[in-house]
Design a protein around this motif. Sequence first.
Motif, PDB file in Angstrom:
ATOM      1  N   LEU A 458       0.819  -1.206   0.000  1.00  0.00           N
ATOM      2  CA  LEU A 458       0.000   0.000   0.000  1.00  0.00           C
ATOM      3  C   LEU A 458       0.859   1.265   0.000  1.00  0.00           C
ATOM      4  N   ARG A 459       1.928   1.267   0.776  1.00  0.00           N
ATOM      5  CA  ARG A 459       2.778   2.458   0.843  1.00  0.00           C
ATOM      6  C   ARG A 459       3.395   2.763  -0.526  1.00  0.00           C
ATOM      7  N   GLY A 460       3.940   1.732  -1.174  1.00  0.00           N
ATOM      8  CA  GLY A 460       4.547   1.929  -2.491  1.00  0.00           C
ATOM      9  C   GLY A 460       3.545   2.407  -3.524  1.00  0.00           C
ATOM     10  N   ARG A 461       2.340   1.837  -3.488  1.00  0.00           N
ATOM     11  CA  ARG A 461       1.308   2.248  -4.442  1.00  0.00           C
ATOM     12  C   ARG A 461       0.895   3.699  -4.211  1.00  0.00           C
ATOM     13  N   ALA A 462       0.800   4.097  -2.941  1.00  0.00           N
ATOM     14  CA  ALA A 462       0.418   5.479  -2.631  1.00  0.00           C
ATOM     15  C   ALA A 462       1.491   6.457  -3.103  1.00  0.00           C
ATOM     16  N   LEU A 463       2.753   6.101  -2.894  1.00  0.00           N
ATOM     17  CA  LEU A 463       3.839   6.990  -3.317  1.00  0.00           C
ATOM     18  C   LEU A 463       3.894   7.099  -4.846  1.00  0.00           C
ATOM     19  N   ARG A 464       3.619   6.001  -5.538  1.00  0.00           N
ATOM     20  CA  ARG A 464       3.606   6.060  -7.014  1.00  0.00           C
ATOM     21  C   ARG A 464       2.447   6.914  -7.505  1.00  0.00           C
ATOM     22  N   ALA A 465       1.310   6.844  -6.808  1.00  0.00           N
ATOM     23  CA  ALA A 465       0.153   7.648  -7.213  1.00  0.00           C
ATOM     24  C   ALA A 465       0.460   9.137  -7.091  1.00  0.00           C
ATOM     25  N   LEU A 466       1.259   9.506  -6.101  1.00  0.00           N
ATOM     26  CA  LEU A 466       1.596  10.924  -5.911  1.00  0.00           C
ATOM     27  C   LEU A 466       2.462  11.465  -7.048  1.00  0.00           C
ATOM     28  N   GLU A 467       3.132  10.566  -7.782  1.00  0.00           N
ATOM     29  CA  GLU A 467       3.983  11.023  -8.880  1.00  0.00           C
ATOM     30  C   GLU A 467       3.165  11.662  -9.996  1.00  0.00           C
ATOM     31  N   ASP A 468       1.888  11.295 -10.095  1.00  0.00           N
ATOM     32  CA  ASP A 468       1.028  11.841 -11.151  1.00  0.00           C
ATOM     33  C   ASP A 468       0.260  13.078 -10.703  1.00  0.00           C
ATOM     34  N   ALA A 474       5.083  23.511  -5.724  1.00  0.00           N
ATOM     35  CA  ALA A 474       5.722  22.216  -5.959  1.00  0.00           C
ATOM     36  C   ALA A 474       6.363  21.648  -4.699  1.00  0.00           C
ATOM     37  N   LEU A 475       6.772  22.533  -3.791  1.00  0.00           N
ATOM     38  CA  LEU A 475       7.432  22.099  -2.561  1.00  0.00           C
ATOM     39  C   LEU A 475       6.506  21.256  -1.687  1.00  0.00           C
ATOM     40  N   ALA A 476       5.189  21.419  -1.858  1.00  0.00           N
ATOM     41  CA  ALA A 476       4.234  20.671  -1.040  1.00  0.00           C
ATOM     42  C   ALA A 476       4.344  19.163  -1.277  1.00  0.00           C
ATOM     43  N   ARG A 477       4.874  18.772  -2.438  1.00  0.00           N
ATOM     44  CA  ARG A 477       5.034  17.351  -2.739  1.00  0.00           C
ATOM     45  C   ARG A 477       5.922  16.672  -1.683  1.00  0.00           C
ATOM     46  N   ASN A 478       6.988  17.347  -1.277  1.00  0.00           N
ATOM     47  CA  ASN A 478       7.926  16.750  -0.323  1.00  0.00           C
ATOM     48  C   ASN A 478       7.242  16.440   0.996  1.00  0.00           C
ATOM     49  N   ARG A 479       6.395  17.366   1.447  1.00  0.00           N
ATOM     50  CA  ARG A 479       5.736  17.181   2.742  1.00  0.00           C
ATOM     51  C   ARG A 479       4.802  15.976   2.726  1.00  0.00           C
ATOM     52  N   LEU A 480       3.965  15.887   1.684  1.00  0.00           N
ATOM     53  CA  LEU A 480       3.006  14.791   1.630  1.00  0.00           C
ATOM     54  C   LEU A 480       3.715  13.461   1.373  1.00  0.00           C
ATOM     55  N   SER A 481       4.716  13.472   0.505  1.00  0.00           N
ATOM     56  CA  SER A 481       5.454  12.238   0.218  1.00  0.00           C
ATOM     57  C   SER A 481       6.152  11.719   1.467  1.00  0.00           C
ATOM     58  N   ALA A 482       6.751  12.630   2.239  1.00  0.00           N
ATOM     59  CA  ALA A 482       7.418  12.219   3.483  1.00  0.00           C
ATOM     60  C   ALA A 482       6.412  11.666   4.477  1.00  0.00           C
ATOM     61  N   MET A 483       5.218  12.265   4.511  1.00  0.00           N
ATOM     62  CA  MET A 483       4.175  11.794   5.423  1.00  0.00           C
ATOM     63  C   MET A 483       3.768  10.361   5.086  1.00  0.00           C
ATOM     64  N   VAL A 484       3.592  10.083   3.797  1.00  0.00           N
ATOM     65  CA  VAL A 484       3.208   8.733   3.375  1.00  0.00           C
ATOM     66  C   VAL A 484       4.359   7.749   3.612  1.00  0.00           C
ATOM     67  N   ALA A 485       5.583   8.190   3.329  1.00  0.00           N
ATOM     68  CA  ALA A 485       6.746   7.312   3.469  1.00  0.00           C
ATOM     69  C   ALA A 485       6.966   6.886   4.918  1.00  0.00           C
ATOM     70  N   ASP A 486       6.657   7.782   5.861  1.00  0.00           N
ATOM     71  CA  ASP A 486       6.916   7.496   7.274  1.00  0.00           C
ATOM     72  C   ASP A 486       5.678   7.025   8.027  1.00  0.00           C
ATOM     73  N   ARG A 487       4.562   6.907   7.351  1.00  0.00           N
ATOM     74  CA  ARG A 487       3.303   6.583   8.022  1.00  0.00           C
ATOM     75  C   ARG A 487       3.337   5.170   8.597  1.00  0.00           C
TER      76      ARG A 487
END
Length: 489
Positions: A458-468, A474-487
């Motif tokens: 699930l984590r990998g799929r969520a991070l791949r979805a954020l790529e689209d 643009a900086l907001a991507r880092n915050r949300l990606s880090a949140m998903v990565a560390d969840r």
Amino acid sequence: MSEPKSQDLYRETVFLPKTSFPMRGSLPKREPEILEDWARSGLDGRLHAQAEGRPPFMLHDGPPYANGNLHIGHALNKILKDVINRAHRMAGFAVHYVPGWDCHGLPIEWKIEEEYRKAGKNKDSVPILQFRAECRAYAQKWLDVQAAEFRRLGVQAEWERRYATMDFASEATIVEEIGRFLLNGLLYRGLRPVMWSPVEKTALAEAEIEYRDHESTTIHVAFPFIHDPTPARALQDVSAVIWTTTPWTIPGNRAIAFGPGITYAVLRVDGVTDSAALEPGARLLVAEDLIARFCAAAGITEHHVLYTLPGEALTDALCAHPLRGEGYDFEVPLLAADFVTTDAGTGLVHMSPAHGEEDFAVSVANGIEIPELVLDDGRYAAWVPLFADIHVFKAADPVCTALSAAMVRASEAGAAPAGLVARSTILHSYPHSWRSRAPVIYRATPQWFIRMDGEGHLRGRALRALEDVTFVPALARNRLSAMVADRPD
């Protein structure tokens, strides 16, 4: 004849256009008239018809919570979103904006409980279906109020199609999605420490926590070694000393953590103050870098370092619980942990796996059973030796009394120190519930979790979805990606 006033000298020289606009805006009067005109003319329906065939633009809005009148934050949020929608409509898009409300969760329950307390009613005596019905009615009341207030702000939306999380259709969708997680093997029930409010008797999310200054009792506690793995028997008749700001977790202690890269010292006590709990001749293990600080806290005036040893030398060492013989007759292993530092304390960390995330993770990794000792209202359970039915926030004195008695017994028996070495207080930042304003605790309870890793990825799929996703900025991507990565799960 009087001269004209100075402010009238240029009146006839200023040429302003003549318009039908009134001199005053009279917005409190005019704005409701504008809204009525929009309703009479069917503006929303005309906009919807006008959008036929245009490319769609849909704003997915995080719903407000239905528990009070709107405030300036609501206004700022909704007006900015309304500006975005209107701009896209003027740019030729078919705008679809369906407003919604979050109607579930503790804030609404807390408001109903407040009404119970004012009426002298005990929430636990109210049938659960009645309680839920009252929560639903409360949410519906404020949903209607907020909808009217949003309209009063001029926000254009598909108000007739509004959704609410308490709608039966919404609840059915939520159950359906949870069912998918279950069928996919991602839903499981596990024991894990969570932020817990003894006042509200429930787990709290991180967003429901606020930090406030809080005075806590701190204690240094001696755990005598019962198995010494060192070749030189450096730990014979020695006690490991821990420091904690939560004395109430001592009954839940099941291990002690050490830092593999920290150098530790065995020191012999040669002199003490009159009020010290230790006696000359006592042997104690603490981090070498923290000897001076520890001696000052424990009332040690003179000492001698007998041995120094690397953290790795403590592997496989075992201690006894300081309350051994009082219902705590289990071994306390020393476990390596990277989070142990020499910033404070003794360089040895007391591990209560049911009451700390790091304690839990290290203990589970080493096969240590997680005890459940604290009830949902913050009292020790009936099966907790010495402290049954005592509330954890009132446990400092009883715990310290028991530890002091243990130290006296060890001293009288000529054994290694076991029990309270020193007691003090500290003012520090501590988590509180933002609703009750009361301190919270970590408490391991059975909870339902959705697995982020493993077979479902699930984590990998969520991070791949954020790529689209296009992020602005643009900086907001880092915050949300880090949140998903560390969840966590």
